[in-house]
Design a protein around this motif. Structure first.
Motif, PDB file in Angstrom:
ATOM      1  N   GLY A   1      10.321  -3.500  -4.453  1.00 41.76           N
ATOM      2  CA  GLY A   1       8.959  -3.096  -4.784  1.00 41.76           C
ATOM      3  C   GLY A   1       8.938  -2.358  -6.105  1.00 41.76           C
ATOM      4  N   VAL A   2       7.762  -2.317  -6.719  1.00 49.02           N
ATOM      5  CA  VAL A   2       7.582  -1.657  -8.013  1.00 49.02           C
ATOM      6  C   VAL A   2       6.288  -0.857  -7.989  1.00 49.02           C
ATOM      7  CG1 VAL A   2       7.269  -1.979 -10.488  1.00 49.02           C
ATOM      8  CG2 VAL A   2       8.803  -3.500  -9.252  1.00 49.02           C
ATOM      9  N   TYR A   3       6.312   0.311  -8.603  1.00 50.96           N
ATOM     10  CA  TYR A   3       5.078   1.044  -8.867  1.00 50.96           C
ATOM     11  C   TYR A   3       5.193   1.695 -10.231  1.00 50.96           C
ATOM     12  CZ  TYR A   3       7.189   5.661  -7.841  1.00 50.96           C
ATOM     13  OH  TYR A   3       7.953   6.805  -7.871  1.00 50.96           O
TER      14      TYR A   3
ATOM     15  N   ASP B   1       0.858  -1.165   0.000  1.00 52.65           N
ATOM     16  CA  ASP B   1       0.000   0.000   0.000  1.00 52.65           C
ATOM     17  C   ASP B   1       0.909   1.234   0.000  1.00 52.65           C
ATOM     18  OD1 ASP B   1       0.986   0.197   2.594  1.00 52.65           O
ATOM     19  OD2 ASP B   1      -0.922  -0.270   3.562  1.00 52.65           O
ATOM     20  N   ALA B   2       0.319   2.428   0.071  1.00 55.99           N
ATOM     21  CA  ALA B   2       1.107   3.653  -0.022  1.00 55.99           C
ATOM     22  C   ALA B   2       2.140   3.747   1.100  1.00 55.99           C
ATOM     23  CB  ALA B   2       0.179   4.870  -0.001  1.00 55.99           C
ATOM     24  N   ASP B   3       1.739   3.444   2.330  1.00 55.29           N
ATOM     25  CA  ASP B   3       2.675   3.529   3.441  1.00 55.29           C
ATOM     26  C   ASP B   3       3.792   2.499   3.298  1.00 55.29           C
ATOM     27  OD1 ASP B   3       1.237   5.596   4.556  1.00 55.29           O
ATOM     28  OD2 ASP B   3       0.114   4.308   5.936  1.00 55.29           O
ATOM     29  N   GLY B   4       3.441   1.315   2.817  1.00 53.75           N
ATOM     30  CA  GLY B   4       4.442   0.283   2.608  1.00 53.75           C
ATOM     31  C   GLY B   4       5.436   0.667   1.526  1.00 53.75           C
ATOM     32  N   ALA B   5       4.950   1.327   0.465  1.00 53.51           N
ATOM     33  CA  ALA B   5       5.840   1.780  -0.594  1.00 53.51           C
ATOM     34  C   ALA B   5       6.796   2.843  -0.065  1.00 53.51           C
ATOM     35  CB  ALA B   5       5.025   2.323  -1.763  1.00 53.51           C
TER      36      ALA B   5
ATOM     37  N   ARG C   1      12.762   3.628   1.637  1.00 52.09           N
ATOM     38  CA  ARG C   1      13.810   3.965   2.604  1.00 52.09           C
ATOM     39  C   ARG C   1      14.633   2.744   3.028  1.00 52.09           C
ATOM     40  NH1 ARG C   1       9.292   6.815   4.723  1.00 52.09           N
ATOM     41  NH2 ARG C   1       9.022   5.193   6.315  1.00 52.09           N
ATOM     42  N   SER C   2      13.963   1.608   3.159  1.00 54.96           N
ATOM     43  CA  SER C   2      14.629   0.434   3.746  1.00 54.96           C
ATOM     44  C   SER C   2      15.088  -0.591   2.723  1.00 54.96           C
ATOM     45  CB  SER C   2      13.672  -0.246   4.735  1.00 54.96           C
ATOM     46  OG  SER C   2      12.542  -0.777   4.049  1.00 54.96           O
ATOM     47  N   GLY C   3      14.520  -0.570   1.527  1.00 53.56           N
ATOM     48  CA  GLY C   3      14.859  -1.551   0.507  1.00 53.56           C
ATOM     49  C   GLY C   3      15.080  -0.867  -0.832  1.00 53.56           C
ATOM     50  N   LEU C   4      14.443  -1.390  -1.875  1.00 51.90           N
ATOM     51  CA  LEU C   4      14.570  -0.828  -3.211  1.00 51.90           C
ATOM     52  C   LEU C   4      13.189  -0.711  -3.842  1.00 51.90           C
ATOM     53  CD1 LEU C   4      16.455   0.094  -5.536  1.00 51.90           C
ATOM     54  CD2 LEU C   4      16.460  -2.283  -6.320  1.00 51.90           C
ATOM     55  N   LEU C   5      12.775   0.505  -4.157  1.00 46.36           N
ATOM     56  CA  LEU C   5      11.494   0.759  -4.799  1.00 46.36           C
ATOM     57  C   LEU C   5      11.760   1.282  -6.203  1.00 46.36           C
ATOM     58  CD1 LEU C   5       8.377   0.860  -4.478  1.00 46.36           C
ATOM     59  CD2 LEU C   5       8.656   3.260  -3.768  1.00 46.36           C
ATOM     60  N   LEU C   6      11.292   0.561  -7.217  1.00 44.03           N
ATOM     61  CA  LEU C   6      11.521   0.917  -8.612  1.00 44.03           C
ATOM     62  C   LEU C   6      10.297   1.606  -9.196  1.00 44.03           C
ATOM     63  CD1 LEU C   6      13.233  -2.368  -9.883  1.00 44.03           C
ATOM     64  CD2 LEU C   6      14.330  -0.268  -9.073  1.00 44.03           C
ATOM     65  N   ASP C   7      10.518   2.696  -9.900  1.00 46.68           N
ATOM     66  CA  ASP C   7       9.460   3.443 -10.589  1.00 46.68           C
ATOM     67  C   ASP C   7       9.489   3.040 -12.055  1.00 46.68           C
ATOM     68  OD1 ASP C   7       8.127   5.510 -12.124  1.00 46.68           O
ATOM     69  OD2 ASP C   7       8.239   6.803 -10.371  1.00 46.68           O
TER      70      ASP C   7
ATOM     71  N   ALA D   1       7.357  -6.931  -4.872  1.00 47.06           N
ATOM     72  CA  ALA D   1       6.013  -6.529  -4.474  1.00 47.06           C
ATOM     73  C   ALA D   1       5.517  -5.428  -5.402  1.00 47.06           C
ATOM     74  CB  ALA D   1       6.013  -6.034  -3.036  1.00 47.06           C
ATOM     75  N   LEU D   2       4.222  -5.411  -5.661  1.00 42.23           N
ATOM     76  CA  LEU D   2       3.601  -4.384  -6.493  1.00 42.23           C
ATOM     77  C   LEU D   2       2.835  -3.401  -5.616  1.00 42.23           C
ATOM     78  CD1 LEU D   2       2.805  -3.344  -9.376  1.00 42.23           C
ATOM     79  CD2 LEU D   2       0.778  -4.803  -9.177  1.00 42.23           C
ATOM     80  N   TYR D   3       3.095  -2.112  -5.808  1.00 34.40           N
ATOM     81  CA  TYR D   3       2.254  -1.079  -5.206  1.00 34.40           C
ATOM     82  C   TYR D   3       1.156  -0.804  -6.223  1.00 34.40           C
ATOM     83  CZ  TYR D   3       0.830   3.635  -3.662  1.00 34.40           C
ATOM     84  OH  TYR D   3       0.103   4.740  -3.274  1.00 34.40           O
TER      85      TYR D   3
END
Length: 276
Positions: free
Chosen positions: A228-230, A151-155, A160-166, A252-254
């Motif tokens: 994660g990915v969004y 969810d948004a908070d998880g993304a 901050r803690s892992g890797l979130l790809l846009d 994970a998917l946001y």
């Protein structure tokens, strides 16, 4: 099992003793409805599935393409002939985004045997049909939660803690342009990783080794525990999750993605080429 299948393999399996369920998910962002294209010609036996109406819930605070109700999604799949033990192949016009969304939803709701036709209909050289099939009702029952979901908070936390790809185009990530959503930019800490770089000029996915090298350059390696990915609304992001799966990584998917994030003016927005 590989999450993608070639056109030649699809032909072979369709002629075998246990033919797969074929789903036509042609769709274009901001474009015309895919049903007329389906009626003009589709892979024989394929059932049309509407991304906007059947692979997403109503647009609103959860974004432009929030997840559909799992029970309603499962009913759509059963009407298309999907059973618990069916082999399922999904395809779109070639971009791969819509097919990946269907793949992700089926995998997220517990279906084990689903693949995307690599290159989509654009790579299909076999005959096409105008006949609308009437498959027997399937017995697929959803068990949501098999694939990780943010969810948004998880993304925000993962950035901050892992890797979130846009997964959006780089100019939307930077905030240079924003043709759809309220504001341009990206989730602070997210790394730009445009989905278009997952495929070659033929529209097919790059080989697994090439994808692994691409993602390694973005910070993905064997020690990256949380990825994660969004994207804009959870469609092209599914394509990125699929590419990561081919490369050997679970992400994970946001699902609400930028359309949900940017709609809330209280959420921070970063601009420019750096994660921020």
């Amino acid at each position: 099992m590989k999450p993608i299948i070639s056109a030649s393999e699809c032909v072979s399996e369709s002629a075998g003793p246990r033919p797969p369920v074929l789903l036509d998910v042609r769709w274009q962002l901001g474009g015309p409805h895919g049903r007329p294209d389906y009626e003009a010609g589709h892979i024989p036996g394929a059932v049309f599935v509407d991304l906007d109406a059947e692979l997403a819930g109503p647009a609103g605070s959860g974004g432009r393409h929030p997840l559909p109700d799992p029970a309603e999604f499962a009913a759509v799949m059963r009407r298309a002939g999907v059973g618990r033990d069916s082999s399922v192949i999904v395809y779109d016009g070639g971009l791969g985004w819509a097919a990946a969304r269907a793949w992700w939803l089926l995998r997220w709701t517990g279906h084990r045997d689903v693949r995307v036709l690599d290159g989509g209909l654009a790579g299909w050289s076999g005959e096409l049909s105008k006949e609308t099939p009437a498959p027997a009702e399937g017995d697929f029952v959803p068990e949501p939660g098999v694939l990780p979901l943010l969810d948004a908070d998880g993304a925000a936390a993962l950035a901050r803690s892992g890797l979130l790809l846009d997964a959006r185009a780089a100019e939307r990530y930077r905030g240079d342009v924003e043709p759809i959503d309220r504001v341009g930019g990206h989730i602070p800490g997210a790394v730009s990783a445009p989905t278009g770089e997952n495929v070659g000029v033929d529209g097919c996915f790059l080989p697994a080794q090439a994808l692994a090298a691409r993602f390694a350059g973005l910070g993905v390696d064997g020690d990256t525990a949380d990825i994660g990915v969004y994207c804009g609304s959870g469609v092209s992001g599914a394509h990125q999750v699929l590419a990561l799966e081919i490369a050997g990584y679970r992400a994970a998917l946001y699902a609400g993605s930028w359309s949900e994030w940017s709609a809330d003016a209280s959420r921070p927005v970063a601009t420019g080429p750096e994660p921020g």
